[in-house]
Design an enzyme around this catalytic site. Structure first.
Site, PDB file in Angstrom:
ATOM      1  N   TRP A  63       0.810  -1.253  -0.011  1.00 31.79           N
ATOM      2  CA  TRP A  63      -0.102  -0.044   0.159  1.00 31.79           C
ATOM      3  C   TRP A  63       0.918   1.234  -0.156  1.00 31.79           C
ATOM      4  O   TRP A  63       0.439   2.376  -0.616  1.00 31.79           O
ATOM      5  CB  TRP A  63      -1.013   0.122   1.178  1.00 31.79           C
ATOM      6  CG  TRP A  63      -0.241  -0.187   2.507  1.00 31.79           C
ATOM      7  CD1 TRP A  63       0.057  -0.699   3.171  1.00 31.79           C
ATOM      8  CD2 TRP A  63       0.067   1.378   3.283  1.00 31.79           C
ATOM      9  NE1 TRP A  63       0.456  -0.504   4.506  1.00 31.79           N
ATOM     10  CE2 TRP A  63       0.627   0.960   4.546  1.00 31.79           C
ATOM     11  CE3 TRP A  63      -0.340   2.491   2.790  1.00 31.79           C
ATOM     12  CZ2 TRP A  63       1.212   1.900   5.441  1.00 31.79           C
ATOM     13  CZ3 TRP A  63       0.388   3.548   3.944  1.00 31.79           C
ATOM     14  CH2 TRP A  63       1.034   3.202   5.080  1.00 31.79           C
ATOM     15  N   PRO A 116       8.438   1.581  14.622  1.00 35.86           N
ATOM     16  CA  PRO A 116       7.431   2.033  13.456  1.00 35.86           C
ATOM     17  C   PRO A 116       6.391   0.804  13.412  1.00 35.86           C
ATOM     18  O   PRO A 116       6.354   0.010  13.649  1.00 35.86           O
ATOM     19  CB  PRO A 116       8.174   2.273  12.379  1.00 35.86           C
ATOM     20  CG  PRO A 116       9.108   1.051  12.316  1.00 35.86           C
ATOM     21  CD  PRO A 116       9.550   0.973  13.763  1.00 35.86           C
ATOM     22  N   HIS A 124       8.958   7.136   7.405  1.00 33.82           N
ATOM     23  CA  HIS A 124       8.143   7.891   7.431  1.00 33.82           C
ATOM     24  C   HIS A 124       8.113   8.967   8.573  1.00 33.82           C
ATOM     25  O   HIS A 124       8.519   8.304   9.665  1.00 33.82           O
ATOM     26  CB  HIS A 124       6.680   7.407   7.140  1.00 33.82           C
ATOM     27  CG  HIS A 124       6.141   6.316   8.230  1.00 33.82           C
ATOM     28  ND1 HIS A 124       6.626   4.991   8.463  1.00 33.82           N
ATOM     29  CD2 HIS A 124       5.309   6.361   9.328  1.00 33.82           C
ATOM     30  CE1 HIS A 124       6.178   4.509   9.663  1.00 33.82           C
ATOM     31  NE2 HIS A 124       5.367   5.292  10.105  1.00 33.82           N
TER      32      HIS A 124
END
Length: 320
Positions: A158, A254, A260
């Site tokens: 994704w 994360p 990110h």
């Protein structure tokens, strides 16, 4: 945030990916049968449910449903009160009164996240668990954590769909397209984008293979500086928020292993900002500037839930 955490982990939710809106002929909760209340929070006005729904196959599918009250909007609330909505008195004492107010349907929405089919991992993720602190040394990372990560089948397709504009392209608010030092900036689905007080965006880096803080070296400073400077500029132009009103940080561990960075309004009590998880991007850059191998050798502290497999790995080697 409205769907599978594998499709959109920014449920981060430890989150969390929707992709572009889909048209469906069937209701996503058709035949929902409650199995268990996984967790609830009166303070946050949210409840996590495990149930079964009628899927495309003959067998019912495990489903996680997250019901969350949406934040108030000043204009809507002002209009509501001026219309004298139905109220029921609950308590009155001197100058203090407590009422139950019944808003119209348009102001009584419940944000509903559906994860279907939900795996056992999804169900356990939202189950209330005891937490344990891990003090992970650089050697622990190489000997325990990294082999564990590499042995897992975490799907981040994704993420690549977003970077390749195959999904959510219309939601990208800023992009530096450089394949080595660039990133995209996109609203997190935990933010409904209706009030800047709850601002929450995610910068997802273009280069692949950077899993977390542990991979960062001086080679990544141009990327990190771009995210910091350009991300703040983009948010200032779009939302009028200066950098000194933003909390800009990375998570460790994360929620998904592609680098990110989180951008949230400083006054917003966003999930995952606890001291044992959030690492301010300013500090990360300074640490790497002082020692290019800082995150390869530094002991990092984070919390794990009681049922997490990584916690079991640390217990096996006598580290917890």
């Amino acid at each position: 945030m409205a769907q599978s955490s594998e499709k959109r982990k920014r449920q981060d939710v430890d989150g969390g990916g929707l992709g572009d809106p889909e048209v469906s002929d069937s209701h996503p909760l058709a035949g929902f049968r409650l199995q268990a209340v996984l967790k609830e929070s009166a303070r946050d006005k949210v409840i996590f449910l495990h149930g079964k729904v009628d899927g495309d196959s003959q067998e019912p599918q495990d489903t996680v449903v997250i019901l969350e009250r949406v934040p108030f909007q000043a204009d809507a609330v002002s209009g509501l009160l001026s219309q004298r909505p139905p109220v029921t008195l609950q308590l009155k004492n001197d100058i203090y009164s407590v009422y139950h107010l019944t808003p119209p349907p348009a102001l009584n929405e419940i944000k509903t996240t559906v994860i279907c089919p939900a795996t056992e991992k999804h169900i356990k993720k939202y189950l209330r668990q005891d937490l344990f602190l891990i003090h992970e040394t650089g050697e622990d990372y190489k000997a325990v954590t990294l082999p564990f990560i590499e042995a897992q089948s975490f799907s981040i397709q994704w993420v690549y769909n977003i970077l390749e504009k195959k999904a959510e392209a219309d939601r990208i608010e800023y992009e530096n397209p450089d394949p080595e030092h660039g990133f995209i900036l996109i609203p997190d689905f935990k933010w409904n984008q209706k009030q800047v007080e709850d601002l929450y965006l995610i910068a997802i880096c273009h280069p692949r293979g950077i899993k977390s803080l542990r991979d960062l070296t001086s080679d990544h400073l141009p990327l990190l500086r771009n995210i910091l400077i350009e991300g703040q500029d983009a948010i200032l132009k779009r939302y009028g928020f200066h950098g000194n009103k933003l909390r800009i940080y990375l998570h460790y561990q994360p929620s998904y292993y592609h680098l990110h960075v989180h951008f949230t309004a400083l006054g917003h009590d966003a999930p995952g900002i606890s001291v044992e998880r959030a690492h301010l991007l300013h500090d990360v850059i300074q640490n790497i500037e002082s020692d290019p191998r800082y995150y390869q050798i530094r002991t990092l502290t984070y919390a794990l839930r009681a049922d997490e497999a990584l916690l079991a790995k640390f217990r096996e080697v006598g580290k917890c």
